[in-house]
Design a protein around this motif. Structure first.
Motif, PDB file in Angstrom:
ATOM      1  N   LYS A  83       0.698  -1.170  -0.086  1.00 51.08           N
ATOM      2  CA  LYS A  83      -0.064   0.008  -0.156  1.00 51.08           C
ATOM      3  C   LYS A  83       0.924   1.349  -0.011  1.00 51.08           C
ATOM      4  N   LEU A  84       2.181   1.255  -0.107  1.00 48.35           N
ATOM      5  CA  LEU A  84       2.957   2.211   0.045  1.00 48.35           C
ATOM      6  C   LEU A  84       3.743   2.803  -1.307  1.00 48.35           C
ATOM      7  N   PRO A  85       4.349   3.835  -1.339  1.00 49.54           N
ATOM      8  CA  PRO A  85       4.927   4.116  -2.566  1.00 49.54           C
ATOM      9  C   PRO A  85       6.173   3.184  -2.607  1.00 49.54           C
ATOM     10  N   PRO A  86       6.649   2.950  -3.974  1.00 46.12           N
ATOM     11  CA  PRO A  86       7.622   1.991  -4.248  1.00 46.12           C
ATOM     12  C   PRO A  86       8.976   2.002  -3.403  1.00 46.12           C
ATOM     13  N   SER A  87       9.226   3.266  -3.282  1.00 46.70           N
ATOM     14  CA  SER A  87      10.513   3.502  -2.438  1.00 46.70           C
ATOM     15  C   SER A  87      10.335   2.696  -0.863  1.00 46.70           C
ATOM     16  N   ASP A  88       9.403   3.240  -0.020  1.00 45.95           N
ATOM     17  CA  ASP A  88       9.120   2.672   1.039  1.00 45.95           C
ATOM     18  C   ASP A  88       8.852   1.344   1.065  1.00 45.95           C
ATOM     19  N   ALA A  89       7.974   0.772   0.120  1.00 47.25           N
ATOM     20  CA  ALA A  89       7.646  -0.507  -0.237  1.00 47.25           C
ATOM     21  C   ALA A  89       8.908  -1.642  -0.153  1.00 47.25           C
ATOM     22  N   ARG A  90       9.901  -1.229  -1.027  1.00 50.57           N
ATOM     23  CA  ARG A  90      11.320  -1.911  -0.916  1.00 50.57           C
ATOM     24  C   ARG A  90      11.778  -1.894   0.315  1.00 50.57           C
ATOM     25  N   LEU A  91      11.714  -0.998   1.275  1.00 49.79           N
ATOM     26  CA  LEU A  91      12.461  -0.762   2.425  1.00 49.79           C
ATOM     27  C   LEU A  91      11.600  -1.750   3.250  1.00 49.79           C
ATOM     28  N   SER A  93       9.608  -4.400   2.454  1.00 48.65           N
ATOM     29  CA  SER A  93       9.616  -5.560   2.010  1.00 48.65           C
ATOM     30  C   SER A  93      11.132  -6.319   2.395  1.00 48.65           C
ATOM     31  N   GLY A  94      11.997  -5.596   2.360  1.00 45.53           N
ATOM     32  CA  GLY A  94      13.385  -6.142   2.623  1.00 45.53           C
ATOM     33  C   GLY A  94      13.412  -6.295   4.230  1.00 45.53           C
ATOM     34  N   PHE A  95      12.747  -5.880   4.931  1.00 38.05           N
ATOM     35  CA  PHE A  95      12.711  -6.258   6.405  1.00 38.05           C
ATOM     36  C   PHE A  95      11.823  -7.495   6.833  1.00 38.05           C
ATOM     37  N   ALA A  96      10.860  -7.753   6.000  1.00 36.79           N
ATOM     38  CA  ALA A  96       9.870  -8.731   6.039  1.00 36.79           C
ATOM     39  C   ALA A  96      10.824  -9.873   5.907  1.00 36.79           C
ATOM     40  N   GLY A  97      11.652 -10.093   4.903  1.00 33.73           N
ATOM     41  CA  GLY A  97      12.696 -11.423   4.462  1.00 33.73           C
ATOM     42  C   GLY A  97      13.501 -11.368   5.590  1.00 33.73           C
ATOM     43  N   THR A  98      14.146 -10.309   6.147  1.00 31.78           N
ATOM     44  CA  THR A  98      15.216 -10.301   7.239  1.00 31.78           C
ATOM     45  C   THR A  98      14.313 -11.010   8.464  1.00 31.78           C
ATOM     46  N   ALA A  99      13.223 -10.425   8.693  1.00 28.97           N
ATOM     47  CA  ALA A  99      12.699 -10.835  10.039  1.00 28.97           C
ATOM     48  C   ALA A  99      12.281 -12.450   9.710  1.00 28.97           C
ATOM     49  N   GLU A 100      11.863 -12.992   8.868  1.00 26.20           N
ATOM     50  CA  GLU A 100      11.723 -14.246   8.494  1.00 26.20           C
ATOM     51  C   GLU A 100      12.799 -14.970   8.810  1.00 26.20           C
ATOM     52  N   ARG A 101      13.814 -14.566   8.026  1.00 20.70           N
ATOM     53  CA  ARG A 101      15.132 -15.524   8.124  1.00 20.70           C
ATOM     54  C   ARG A 101      15.662 -15.556   9.544  1.00 20.70           C
ATOM     55  N   LEU A 102      15.758 -14.385  10.148  1.00 20.32           N
ATOM     56  CA  LEU A 102      16.339 -14.289  11.672  1.00 20.32           C
ATOM     57  C   LEU A 102      15.229 -15.110  12.464  1.00 20.32           C
ATOM     58  N   ALA A 103      14.136 -15.166  12.348  1.00 22.95           N
ATOM     59  CA  ALA A 103      12.934 -15.868  13.284  1.00 22.95           C
ATOM     60  C   ALA A 103      13.356 -17.426  13.008  1.00 22.95           C
ATOM     61  N   ASP A 104      13.499 -17.521  11.720  1.00 17.97           N
ATOM     62  CA  ASP A 104      13.888 -19.273  11.524  1.00 17.97           C
ATOM     63  C   ASP A 104      15.227 -19.417  12.141  1.00 17.97           C
ATOM     64  N   ALA A 105      16.359 -18.776  12.099  1.00 18.09           N
ATOM     65  CA  ALA A 105      17.532 -19.108  12.728  1.00 18.09           C
ATOM     66  C   ALA A 105      17.421 -19.269  14.086  1.00 18.09           C
ATOM     67  N   LEU A 106      16.849 -18.242  14.843  1.00 17.70           N
ATOM     68  CA  LEU A 106      16.561 -18.411  16.063  1.00 17.70           C
ATOM     69  C   LEU A 106      15.882 -19.699  16.823  1.00 17.70           C
ATOM     70  N   ARG A 107      14.682 -20.039  15.927  1.00 21.40           N
ATOM     71  CA  ARG A 107      13.848 -21.151  16.213  1.00 21.40           C
ATOM     72  C   ARG A 107      15.095 -22.480  16.049  1.00 21.40           C
ATOM     73  N   ALA A 108      15.771 -22.491  15.067  1.00 18.14           N
ATOM     74  CA  ALA A 108      16.521 -23.615  14.782  1.00 18.14           C
ATOM     75  C   ALA A 108      17.676 -23.635  15.852  1.00 18.14           C
TER      76      ALA A 108
END
Length: 156
Positions: A83-91, A93-108
């Protein structure tokens, strides 16, 4: 609530998660090497890092909820980003992937360290069981050994 502020909070969350991952890695090495002092030190650091991560998680979640309400989307980083302008959306979206990766690493890491602790407990339990069995068995293969006088009890 601005997308930049949300990104700042998620960045702090990511740093806290990475700190916790580092402590968990030290704990894993200490468990493998059976360094009890280091394991104890890591437990204290884990509790501290966990509470800081939980604090950052609550702040970041509150921020994304507020931003989601403002833009009329579901309260997830990816949905808000759509729902955001492209520059904010990229910012975001990048954190979404990082958060998932870190959460998976913590769980493991938590699962792996928990398994190491359980294995160590099983080893200790098995060792104590063997010691207990040995104490109940006769001291020689032919029966109980005669109890002789101690050297200190003998008259010279």
């Amino acid at each position: 609530m601005t997308p930049r502020h949300v990104a700042t909070l998620w960045s702090e969350w990511a740093r806290s998660a990475e700190t916790l991952l580092q402590v968990l890695a030290r704990q894993e090495r200490a468990l493998i090497s059976r360094d009890t002092d280091q394991v104890q030190e890591c437990l204290e650091q884990i509790e501290s890092a966990r509470s800081k991560l939980q604090e950052k998680d609550e702040e970041a979640r509150s921020a994304i909820f507020a931003l989601a309400q403002a833009v009329g989307s579901e309260p997830t980083l990816r949905d808000v980003a759509r729902k955001l302008p492209p520059s904010d959306a990229r910012l975001l979206s990048g954190f979404a992937g990082t958060a998932e990766r870190l959460a998976d690493a913590l769980r493991a890491s938590f699962i792996r360290n928990h398994a190491l602790i359980e294995n160590e407990m099983a080893y200790v339990s098995g060792t104590l069981m063997l010691i207990g069995q040995a104490l109940r068995e006769p001291s020689t293969p032919y029966g109980k050994a005669p109890a002789g006088a101690l050297t200190l009890d003998r008259k010279v």
